[in-house]
Design a protein around this motif. Structure first.
Motif, PDB file in Angstrom:
ATOM      1  N   GLY A 187     104.592  24.049 -84.652  1.00 15.65           N
ATOM      2  CA  GLY A 187     105.071  23.045 -85.592  1.00 15.65           C
ATOM      3  C   GLY A 187     105.431  23.637 -86.930  1.00 15.65           C
ATOM      4  O   GLY A 187     105.680  24.833 -87.082  1.00 15.65           O
ATOM      5  N   LYS A 188     105.445  22.763 -87.939  1.00 15.89           N
ATOM      6  CA  LYS A 188     105.773  23.178 -89.302  1.00 15.89           C
ATOM      7  C   LYS A 188     104.998  22.298 -90.260  1.00 15.89           C
ATOM      8  O   LYS A 188     104.780  21.113 -89.990  1.00 15.89           O
ATOM      9  N   HIS A 189     104.588  22.855 -91.381  1.00 12.78           N
ATOM     10  CA  HIS A 189     103.775  22.138 -92.356  1.00 12.78           C
ATOM     11  C   HIS A 189     104.478  22.172 -93.705  1.00 12.78           C
ATOM     12  O   HIS A 189     105.034  23.202 -94.099  1.00 12.78           O
TER      13      HIS A 189
ATOM     14  N   ALA B  42      98.708  27.789 -90.150  1.00  8.57           N
ATOM     15  CA  ALA B  42      99.755  27.031 -90.840  1.00  8.57           C
ATOM     16  C   ALA B  42     100.843  27.959 -91.360  1.00  8.57           C
ATOM     17  O   ALA B  42     102.047  27.665 -91.246  1.00  8.57           O
ATOM     18  N   ARG B  43     100.454  29.084 -91.917  1.00  6.87           N
ATOM     19  CA  ARG B  43     101.446  30.039 -92.419  1.00  6.87           C
ATOM     20  C   ARG B  43     102.272  30.630 -91.280  1.00  6.87           C
ATOM     21  O   ARG B  43     103.500  30.760 -91.403  1.00  6.87           O
ATOM     22  N   GLU B  44     101.621  30.971 -90.184  1.00  2.09           N
ATOM     23  CA  GLU B  44     102.349  31.521 -89.046  1.00  2.09           C
ATOM     24  C   GLU B  44     103.315  30.496 -88.470  1.00  2.09           C
ATOM     25  O   GLU B  44     104.452  30.832 -88.097  1.00  2.09           O
ATOM     26  N   ALA B  45     102.867  29.239 -88.393  1.00  2.27           N
ATOM     27  CA  ALA B  45     103.740  28.181 -87.882  1.00  2.27           C
ATOM     28  C   ALA B  45     104.990  28.043 -88.747  1.00  2.27           C
ATOM     29  O   ALA B  45     106.112  27.924 -88.226  1.00  2.27           O
ATOM     30  N   ASN B  46     104.823  28.072 -90.056  1.00  2.59           N
ATOM     31  CA  ASN B  46     105.975  27.945 -90.937  1.00  2.59           C
ATOM     32  C   ASN B  46     106.886  29.161 -90.857  1.00  2.59           C
ATOM     33  O   ASN B  46     108.116  29.032 -90.861  1.00  2.59           O
ATOM     34  N   ASP B  47     106.295  30.351 -90.777  1.00  2.29           N
ATOM     35  CA  ASP B  47     107.116  31.556 -90.631  1.00  2.29           C
ATOM     36  C   ASP B  47     107.935  31.495 -89.342  1.00  2.29           C
ATOM     37  O   ASP B  47     109.131  31.831 -89.327  1.00  2.29           O
ATOM     38  N   ARG B  48     107.313  31.049 -88.269  1.00  2.00           N
ATOM     39  CA  ARG B  48     108.007  30.948 -86.984  1.00  2.00           C
ATOM     40  C   ARG B  48     109.134  29.920 -87.060  1.00  2.00           C
ATOM     41  O   ARG B  48     110.251  30.168 -86.588  1.00  2.00           O
TER      42      ARG B  48
ATOM     43  N   ASN C 214     110.736  28.953 -89.699  1.00  2.00           N
ATOM     44  CA  ASN C 214     111.809  29.473 -90.551  1.00  2.00           C
ATOM     45  C   ASN C 214     112.655  30.512 -89.824  1.00  2.00           C
ATOM     46  O   ASN C 214     113.883  30.563 -89.996  1.00  2.00           O
ATOM     47  N   ARG C 215     112.029  31.325 -88.986  1.00  2.00           N
ATOM     48  CA  ARG C 215     112.795  32.309 -88.213  1.00  2.00           C
ATOM     49  C   ARG C 215     113.725  31.618 -87.232  1.00  2.00           C
ATOM     50  O   ARG C 215     114.884  32.019 -87.065  1.00  2.00           O
ATOM     51  N   VAL C 216     113.223  30.574 -86.583  1.00  2.00           N
ATOM     52  CA  VAL C 216     114.054  29.828 -85.636  1.00  2.00           C
ATOM     53  C   VAL C 216     115.221  29.180 -86.363  1.00  2.00           C
ATOM     54  O   VAL C 216     116.365  29.210 -85.885  1.00  2.00           O
ATOM     55  N   ARG C 217     114.955  28.613 -87.519  1.00  2.00           N
ATOM     56  CA  ARG C 217     116.023  27.975 -88.289  1.00  2.00           C
ATOM     57  C   ARG C 217     117.081  28.987 -88.703  1.00  2.00           C
ATOM     58  O   ARG C 217     118.285  28.710 -88.640  1.00  2.00           O
ATOM     59  N   ALA C 218     116.647  30.170 -89.104  1.00  2.00           N
ATOM     60  CA  ALA C 218     117.597  31.201 -89.498  1.00  2.00           C
ATOM     61  C   ALA C 218     118.444  31.659 -88.320  1.00  2.00           C
ATOM     62  O   ALA C 218     119.660  31.891 -88.461  1.00  2.00           O
ATOM     63  N   GLU C 219     117.837  31.756 -87.141  1.00  2.00           N
ATOM     64  CA  GLU C 219     118.578  32.146 -85.948  1.00  2.00           C
ATOM     65  C   GLU C 219     119.638  31.099 -85.602  1.00  2.00           C
ATOM     66  O   GLU C 219     120.783  31.444 -85.262  1.00  2.00           O
ATOM     67  N   VAL C 220     119.265  29.837 -85.730  1.00  2.00           N
ATOM     68  CA  VAL C 220     120.209  28.763 -85.403  1.00  2.00           C
ATOM     69  C   VAL C 220     121.354  28.738 -86.396  1.00  2.00           C
ATOM     70  O   VAL C 220     122.525  28.500 -86.047  1.00  2.00           O
ATOM     71  N   ALA C 221     121.053  29.012 -87.673  1.00  2.00           N
ATOM     72  CA  ALA C 221     122.066  28.936 -88.715  1.00  2.00           C
ATOM     73  C   ALA C 221     122.972  30.159 -88.746  1.00  2.00           C
ATOM     74  O   ALA C 221     124.021  30.138 -89.388  1.00  2.00           O
ATOM     75  N   ARG C 222     122.568  31.250 -88.073  1.00  2.00           N
ATOM     76  CA  ARG C 222     123.352  32.486 -88.121  1.00  2.00           C
ATOM     77  C   ARG C 222     124.699  32.296 -87.416  1.00  2.00           C
ATOM     78  O   ARG C 222     124.744  31.771 -86.300  1.00  2.00           O
ATOM     79  N   PRO C 223     125.790  32.731 -88.058  1.00  2.00           N
ATOM     80  CA  PRO C 223     127.106  32.576 -87.403  1.00  2.00           C
ATOM     81  C   PRO C 223     127.148  33.314 -86.080  1.00  2.00           C
ATOM     82  O   PRO C 223     126.598  34.418 -85.939  1.00  2.00           O
ATOM     83  N   GLY C 224     127.781  32.682 -85.102  1.00  2.00           N
ATOM     84  CA  GLY C 224     127.863  33.271 -83.775  1.00  2.00           C
ATOM     85  C   GLY C 224     128.767  34.461 -83.705  1.00  2.00           C
ATOM     86  O   GLY C 224     128.755  35.205 -82.756  1.00  2.00           O
TER      87      GLY C 224
END
Length: 211
Positions: free
Chosen positions: A149-151, A193-199, A201-211
């Motif tokens: 999740g995310k906090h 909680a910190r690990e969940a947020n880091d994870r 954020n990494r997923v969000r960055a991967e999704v936002a990265r141009p293909g």
């Protein structure tokens, strides 16, 4: 300090209601409730208790947040005992004092620090007594069991602040208190909680990265 969870019928959905009083029930040690719940049975239990000769039975009420299971009984408690009522939100009927982060309140014979802990609700607080290491957590999800999740940032910051304190016991808004191993579980929760947020954020960055 004496902490007593007040009795309920079990037929009404309600939070825990805690009575705090001083060891010697001194006139300068205000009898206090942490939350008032929704079950009128707590009033019957209060009337049975010895809370000190020559002093009000309840002098202060602190609401951990504004959900109805924690505060529905406030009109009845206020009407019967006329306590000073404290809460984080400035928008609640019947509240006399709006709390601030880092503020200290005398409850029983202890001084409690107010920690704003958004996460369960924007107006959630925890109360910490540094002398005995007691934390009243309300419904703040201070025990984070996994790194999923995310906090929200405000909650993670609050959890970090809590972990800087020597918490030895946690009293929750629902269920049984945690009387042993509290600090270790809080530190593990902060790491999760910190690990969940880091994870996240990494997923969000991967999704936002141009293909």
């Amino acid at each position: 300090m004496r902490i007593l969870r007040l009795r309920t019928t079990g037929r009404i959905y309600t939070s825990n209601v805690y009575l705090i009083r001083g060891d010697w029930k001194g006139l300068s040690d205000p009898n206090a409730l942490v939350d008032v719940g929704a079950d009128p049975a707590v009033l019957d239990h209060l009337e049975e208790l010895d809370t000190g000769l020559g002093k009000p039975k309840i002098e202060r009420v602190v609401l951990t947040h504004s959900h109805s299971d924690h505060m529905a009984l406030l009109p009845e408690v206020s009407g019967r005992y006329r306590p000073e009522v404290y809460a984080w939100s400035p928008y609640l009927d019947g509240v006399d004092h709006v709390l601030a982060p880092g503020q200290h309140l005398r409850l029983g014979d202890r001084d409690f620090e107010v920690i704003h802990a958004p996460g369960h609700s924007i107006d959630s607080i925890c109360l910490f007594d540094g002398q005995d290491g007691v934390l009243f957590a309300g419904d703040s999800p201070v025990l984070v069991r996994s790194a999923d999740g995310k906090h929200e940032a405000g909650f993670v910051n609050a959890l970090r602040e809590i972990c800087l304190r020597d918490v030895r016991q946690i009293y929750f808004g629902h269920g049984e208190p945690l009387l042993e191993g509290a600090r270790g579980q809080l530190l593990e929760s902060l790491a999760n909680a910190r690990e969940a947020n880091d994870r996240a954020n990494r997923v969000r960055a991967e999704v936002a990265r141009p293909g």
